[in-house]
Design an enzyme around this catalytic site. Structure first.
Site, mmCIF file in Angstrom:
data_model
loop_
_atom_site.group_PDB
_atom_site.id
_atom_site.type_symbol
_atom_site.label_atom_id
_atom_site.label_comp_id
_atom_site.label_asym_id
_atom_site.label_seq_id
_atom_site.Cartn_x
_atom_site.Cartn_y
_atom_site.Cartn_z
ATOM 1 N N GLY A 74 2.401 2.568 -2.478
ATOM 2 C CA GLY A 74 2.860 2.790 -4.245
ATOM 3 C C GLY A 74 4.190 2.271 -4.475
ATOM 4 N N LYS A 75 4.922 0.416 -4.092
ATOM 5 C CA LYS A 75 5.628 0.938 -5.109
ATOM 6 C C LYS A 75 5.265 0.415 -6.748
ATOM 7 C CE LYS A 75 5.660 -3.182 -2.517
ATOM 8 N NZ LYS A 75 4.372 -3.026 -2.041
ATOM 9 N N THR A 76 4.248 -0.034 -7.097
ATOM 10 C CA THR A 76 3.425 -0.409 -8.266
ATOM 11 C C THR A 76 3.455 0.853 -9.244
ATOM 12 O OG1 THR A 76 2.296 -2.321 -8.194
ATOM 13 C CG2 THR A 76 2.198 -1.767 -9.838
ATOM 14 N N SER A 77 2.512 2.108 -8.321
ATOM 15 C CA SER A 77 2.897 3.566 -9.021
ATOM 16 C C SER A 77 4.323 4.093 -9.880
ATOM 17 C CB SER A 77 2.404 4.338 -8.202
ATOM 18 O OG SER A 77 1.029 4.020 -8.388
ATOM 19 N N ASP A 91 5.053 -9.292 -8.708
ATOM 20 C CA ASP A 91 3.993 -8.894 -7.521
ATOM 21 C C ASP A 91 2.568 -10.051 -7.980
ATOM 22 O OD1 ASP A 91 2.264 -8.338 -6.068
ATOM 23 O OD2 ASP A 91 2.306 -6.814 -5.882
ATOM 24 N N GLY A 125 0.703 -1.132 -0.009
ATOM 25 C CA GLY A 125 -0.116 -0.130 0.056
ATOM 26 C C GLY A 125 0.851 1.576 0.066
ATOM 27 N N THR A 165 -5.680 0.293 -5.929
ATOM 28 C CA THR A 165 -4.537 -0.948 -5.563
ATOM 29 C C THR A 165 -4.641 -1.964 -4.463
ATOM 30 O OG1 THR A 165 -2.812 -0.018 -7.124
ATOM 31 C CG2 THR A 165 -2.278 -1.954 -5.321
#
Length: 594
Positions: free
Chosen positions: A20-23, A45, A18, A503
């Site tokens: 914000g790694k992906t963003s 992931d 939660g 997410t």
């Protein structure tokens, strides 16, 4: 941004769920590609939403991102990788070894530990493939390898004979049985990860004590195994200039400033960047290109009046339904960073306030229940399953039983295996099983570890269940396993915790699907820290409130049988009184499904 400057070939983004790694990984890949670099973006992931962020389907093959020149993406499928890994290990011994040994190997390969190893097996090829080396300047990974995985790969490769002799049935021997065949590739991959000229690890956190502590633990764990080239990114920091006269916005700024001032000392020496909280969802190219901008454009001022909080069921209303049974197991599950510990404490306090006996416990090493409660309450007891303590007890038990029958070489291998992280998962499962039994007489409210660890624990529960059914099925003797209790909605209520963001809701839906495959139905969802359930005047918060409403409608209309909405409060929900305030905050339910 320091973490992008002079970027090496490999960039890994890791951190608590939660944050914000992906963003950030997607935004980084776009920025490098826009600068003329050839970039491959890879997600490891299991709940990857990289494709959703770009608005296309990616999957387990390299896919060009048509809207961004020089950029391609790949989503590793952990389940598919695990099956291929199992086939590679079991195939050569089927028909060669006795069926009992083959079945034992297959059982050992059924858990989430195998899935983690197999996913690593997939992307080690990306680190060592000469063709990819020539084709791409940078490979950006969303979700870095954990210290858990790398520690497993550093264990000795001499288990084959030990396993075939029927001696190795503690933790990770099965998943690791096939590593020797690709040891050269694994060594090259681990060497690449440890080379600061080739690899940079970016720890992503929020300006919150829990996520900063998690980042510090990850930093120490990875540094201890040689991955020392680390940067820190504090994501979603509320800009002070955007707070205005909004009391909630001012309180958020004050809380974040205090968290950053008290940042764990291990993080202070890392190169650090801060990314401001944006008023928009980070989906789509325009949003991602704005993410790494130094200043976020504020949403236009609409009108001076306050946003009206969204009407939805409160947490207290949800607890009314739980309390009717008088006892049972209540498990709060979800990705890290969504507030499970606080909500578990709030549920336990609500039940205890009704005069019901409650045992509040946690299997999360990062949880701090006593800090959250800050005191005692009649009818409420609190405990913690200490991973280190129960693991040491388990090690000693195995050494005194199985180890007593081994020669010096066998015992040395067993001791090495018992130092692996999978041993901890098994030991925690045993302690978890003991706690479950109490739920027949009282409420047991369990704050679980983050999703991946919880599913691994449930895998262990399932393996135990299958073993007991195999032994007892034909005897006519009545028996019950922990998995049977988890599958019984009269005895167990699973509460999935999420945030009203794209997410977290997506990952909560994936978790619910995983639970259903195990025969476990969630009882309710809790949407935590909702701006839409709060009164706000700040333009930034009002914009976020509007974006949340679509996610809340998705939960209420598609995912959840019943749900509760918990507002974001100006004061931290610490202590019994504030926990009660948290659970009872909000509007009367507009609709309450039962």
């Amino acid at each position: 941004m320091q973490f992008i400057g002079n970027a090496p070939r490999f960039l890994f983004f890791t951190g608590k769920g939660g944050v914000g790694k992906t963003s950030i990984a997607c935004a980084t890949a776009i920025q490098l590609a826009d600068a003329g670099k050839r970039v491959l973006l890879v997600s490891t992931d299991p709940a990857s939403n990289v494709g959703q962020v770009f608005g296309i389907t990616i999957g387990n093959h390299i896919t060009a991102i048509a809207a961004v020149a020089n950029l391609a993406a790949l989503e590793i499928d952990p389940q598919g990788a695990a099956q291929a890994y199992r086939d590679r290990i079991v195939g050569p011994v089927r028909g060669v070894l006795p069926d009992s040994i083959v079945k034992g190997i297959e059982e050992q390969l059924s858990g989430a530990c195998t899935t983690e190893i197999a996913a690593f097996d997939e992307f080690t090829a990306l680190l060592t493939d000469p063709a990819l080396d020539a084709q791409y300047d940078h490979i950006v990974f969303d979700t870095a390898p954990t210290g858990h995985t790398i520690r497993l790969l550093q264990l000795p490769g001499a288990w084959s004979g030990f396993l075939e002799a029927g001696k190795g049935d503690a933790s990770c021997l099965g998943p690791l049985a096939g590593l020797e065949k690709q040891r050269t590739q694994y060594k090259a991959a681990v060497d690449a990860l440890a080379n600061p000229q080739r690899t940079r690890l970016v720890l992503v956190s929020r300006a919150q004590p829990a996520t900063l502590r998690e980042a510090a633990r990850t930093h120490a764990e990875l540094a201890a195994i040689g991955l020392a080239q680390q940067y820190l990114v504090i994501n979603g920091v509320f800009p002070h200039h955007a707070a205005g006269a909004d009391p909630l916005a001012q309180a958020i700024c004050a809380r974040e400033s205090q968290a950053l001032a008290n940042m764990p000392s291990d993080l202070l020496g890392l190169p650090t960047d801060r990314i401001e909280l944006k008023p928009f969802n980070l989906v789509g190219l325009d949003a991602l290109r704005q993410m790494l901008a130094l200043a976020a454009p504020l949403a236009p001022q609409k009108s001076p009046e306050e946003d009206v909080p969204l009407a939805a069921p409160s947490l207290s209303a949800l607890v009314d339904g739980i309390a009717k049974d008088g006892h049972g197991l209540v498990m709060l599950m979800g990705k890290g960073g969504v507030g499970k510990t606080t909500l578990a404490a709030a549920v336990a306090v609500e039940l205890a306030q009704r005069g019901l006996p409650v045992h509040l416990t946690t299997s999360d090493p990062a949880a701090h229940l006593t800090e959250t409660l800050q005191g005692t309450l009649e009818h409420l007891t609190v405990s913690r399953i200490d991973p280190h303590e129960v693991t040491e007890q388990y090690r000693q038990q195995i050494l005194q039983t199985k180890g007593a029958k081994l020669d010096a070489q066998g015992r040395a291998l067993l001791e090495e295996d018992l130092r692996s992280p999978c041993t901890e998962e098994i030991a925690v499962f045993q302690a978890f099983s003991r706690v479950i039994r109490e739920a027949g007489k009282k409420f047991v409210v369990m704050d679980t570890a983050p999703t991946g660890h919880t599913l691994l624990l449930l895998d262990a529960t399932g393996a135990y269940h299958r073993d007991i059914v195999r032994q007892m099925g034909g005897t006519g003797v009545h028996f019950s396993t922990p998995m049977m209790q988890l599958q019984d909605t009269q005895r167990t209520k699973v509460l999935i915790v999420t945030l009203a963001e794209t997410t977290p809701v997506l990952e909560a839906a994936h978790l619910q699907a995983d639970l259903r495959r195990a025969g476990i139905e969630s009882w309710a969802w809790i949407i935590n820290n909702s701006v839409a359930a709060s009164t706000v005047t700040s333009p930034l918060l009002r914009e976020r409130s509007q974006k949340e409403r679509a996610e809340i409608a998705l939960v209420a209309g598609r995912h959840a049988t019943r749900y509760a909405l918990v507002p974001l409060l100006a004061t931290e929900p610490v202590g019994v009184e504030r926990l009660l305030q948290l659970s009872r905050a909000g509007m009367p339910p507009a609709r309450m499904c039962t």
